[in-house]
Design an enzyme around this catalytic site. Structure first.
Site, PDB file in Angstrom:
ATOM      1  N   PHE A   1      -7.497 133.969 -20.753  1.00  9.87           N
ATOM      2  CA  PHE A   1      -6.838 133.653 -21.774  1.00  9.87           C
ATOM      3  C   PHE A   1      -7.092 132.266 -21.948  1.00  9.87           C
ATOM      4  CE2 PHE A   1      -3.888 136.556 -19.319  1.00  9.87           C
ATOM      5  CZ  PHE A   1      -4.502 137.775 -19.851  1.00  9.87           C
ATOM      6  N   HIS A   2      -8.175 131.733 -22.024  1.00  5.28           N
ATOM      7  CA  HIS A   2      -8.444 130.369 -22.336  1.00  5.28           C
ATOM      8  C   HIS A   2      -9.624 130.543 -23.502  1.00  5.28           C
ATOM      9  CE1 HIS A   2      -7.631 129.275 -18.033  1.00  5.28           C
ATOM     10  NE2 HIS A   2      -6.535 129.359 -18.754  1.00  5.28           N
ATOM     11  N   PRO A   3      -9.533 131.036 -24.538  1.00  6.30           N
ATOM     12  CA  PRO A   3     -10.522 131.148 -25.698  1.00  6.30           C
ATOM     13  C   PRO A   3     -10.445 129.933 -26.399  1.00  6.30           C
ATOM     14  CG  PRO A   3      -8.662 132.274 -26.591  1.00  6.30           C
ATOM     15  CD  PRO A   3      -8.403 131.959 -25.134  1.00  6.30           C
TER      16      PRO A   3
END
Length: 536
Positions: A472-474
């Site tokens: 969850f590091h876009p």
């Protein structure tokens, strides 16, 4: 009529709270902060381990789903993102990792003047109130409290650190120090046992700061070649906000490019296909999407793990009382208690793989119908994980409708570059060697996943494709750079080709940073306020 505000910040997330808080703190300007979600004052958003409950909670979470990903065998990827004051810093796992010097030297080398390591380190030190105190690598007295967990981590974490040392990865007392290399305890964003989000850190009551929650930006308002304001749905009613100076879009790596595209700012061909009038052809809006993948090995343990504390009702009661009475124990921590960074092969200039250790094993909920992240396994267990720092695969996101209610289509293109597959395969072999060290071998009863049957490269690659997941590091979808042909904003975060508009969040990253991205996102907010306050 004179606008009521000088600056309007769209998005009360990690960066948006920092921008709004700093601008209001200066006392120079009238500031409006618009957030699509609620305030987030509740048990599960303040208790550190509460992110297990908010993982599938639509009131505070956008709950994005990607398009099917060929590199994952056609699986989709679930992306929780914060829809609440504080944004993802209100629902994340709280690991505070700033990235390494090489990340930001790369940004500067791409033409982003003022974004080298010395520049961003000054911003980090300014924003920190760190348990380790002020020094060359940390700040004290800043708005964001960062906690060390060395004395509170589960005993299995010490065994992980010993095993890492046996692999040649030395103990690091500070994974945000002079170098990120080594194994140690992750620092987390908490204060006195409560989650420290960007909202709790930066948003103080001030007469010149107007905060409007449950206010969804639907499009930007343009006056010729200048952005003059924001059209919104404020608590179900249409309302336009106007800015005397600038609008700063800080809606995140999905929300910011989506809002730009809704406003006619983006790739002209895409906008025309969905029936949106082109205000400015900016091909890079929505492109350059980067993210970190993670891959776990899960073990049954001969020693007690957090499964024993968080699974049985008596264990839950015990840790619940411990938290309520003392703000201590597992509920005051992250599940990612240990980890670090290593170089996957000799000759690399910097670490390229991140490690995670969790003294817990659990089944991840596969559907939003299950309103919690995890259900601990009914046996003592723990997991180790690898996450390549610099994946080469990149994707994009694209608007599919002029209706602001319709989420954009997200194509992360995970594992589309063979380099990324090879890195995760190498990481799987590393985890096997780590498990075979004397310290870990003594406590591991069995490898549960991928299991002993997976031995060949083909077996492990199949398992990687079946089980790896987003951390969850876009980032990167409104890329910063000097050239309008391949970037969206300039190094001062001003949109190329339009006046009165900046973008300030993780979407501006030209290249993804090493490690967790929340700290760098907050830092971008700090820098945006610095640019505004330094402007004539």
């Amino acid at each position: 009529m004179e606008p009521a505000f000088d600056y309007i910040i769209v998005g009360g997330g990690s960066a948006g709270c920092a921008v709004a808080g700093r601008l209001a703190e200066s006392g120079k300007y009238r500031v409006a902060l618009l957030e699509a979600g609620p305030s987030g004052h509740g048990l599960w958003t303040r208790m550190p381990i509460g992110y297990g409950k908010t993982f599938y909670e639509p009131r505070v979470n956008w709950m994005y789903q990607t398009a099917p990903v060929p590199g994952l065998g056609g699986r989709t990827s679930y992306w929780p993102r914060g829809k609440v004051l504080g944004g993802s810093s209100t629902i994340n796992a709280m690991v505070y990792s700033r990235g390494q010097a090489a990340d930001f030297e790369e940004w500067a080398a791409l033409g982003n003047v003022g974004w080298g390591w010395s520049d961003v380190l000054a911003a980090y030190r300014r924003m920190e109130d760190h348990d380790l105190g002020a020094g060359p690598w940390h700040g004290a007295g800043g708005p964001l409290h960062v906690s060390t967990i060395d004395q509170d981590a589960h005993p299995l974490t010490a065994i992980f650190l010993q095993a890492a040392a046996e692999m040649g990865l030395p103990f690091s007392p500070d994974l945000n120090g002079e170098t990120i290399e080594g194994a140690g305890h992750y620092q987390i964003t908490t204060r006195k046992g409560l989650r420290e989000s960007a909202a709790t850190a930066y948003l103080k009551p001030r007469p010149n700061l107007y905060i409007s929650t449950e206010t969804q930006a639907t499009r930007l308002l343009l006056d010729g070649r200048r952005v003059s304001g924001v059209a919104t749905m404020e608590k179900g009613r249409q309302r336009d906000f106007f800015a005397a100076k600038e609008v700063i879009v800080a809606a995140g790596s999905i929300g910011s490019p989506h809002l730009l595209q809704l406003s006619g700012i983006g790739p002209a061909g895409l906008l025309k296909r969905v029936g949106i009038e082109v205000a400015l052809d900016v091909p890079a809006v929505g492109q350059n999407l980067q993210d970190h993948l993670c891959y776990d090995h899960v073990y049954k343990s001969r020693r007690p793990s957090l499964n024993d504390a968080l699974g049985p009702w008596m264990g839950k009661l015990r840790v619940g009382l411990q938290y309520l009475l003392f703000r201590k124990g597992p509920l005051a921590l992250s599940l990612n208690q240990g980890g670090g960074y290593y170089r996957s092969r000799p000759g690399l200039a910097a670490p390229d793989i991140q490690l995670y250790f969790s003294p817990l094993s659990y089944e991840r909920a596969q559907t939003p119908r299950v309103r919690a992240l995890m259900s601990p396994d009914p046996f003592p267990g723990f997991s180790t994980s690898v996450s390549p720092c610099k994946p080469k695969s990149a994707g994009h996101l694209a608007i599919t409708s002029p209706d602001w209610r319709v989420a954009p289509e997200i194509h992360p293109n995970y594992l589309s570059d063979p380099f990324d597959v090879a890195q995760l395969l190498d990481g799987a072999r590393y985890l096997r060697r780590l498990a075979a060290t004397p310290s870990f071998a003594a406590v591991i009863e069995a490898e549960m996943k991928p299991g002993g049957a997976a031995q060949s490269d083909a077996d492990l690659i199949a398992d990687i494709q079946a089980r790896c997941y987003s951390v969850f590091h876009p980032v990167g979808t409104c890329r910063m750079g000097p050239d309008p042909a391949n970037s969206v904003v300039d190094p001062q975060l001003r949109l190329h080709g339009l006046a009165g508009l900046r973008v300030a969040d993780a979407s501006i990253f030209p290249v993804i940073t090493s490690g967790n991205t929340n700290a760098p996102a907050i830092m971008v907010g700090e820098r945006a306020a610095e640019f505004v306050l330094g402007a004539p």
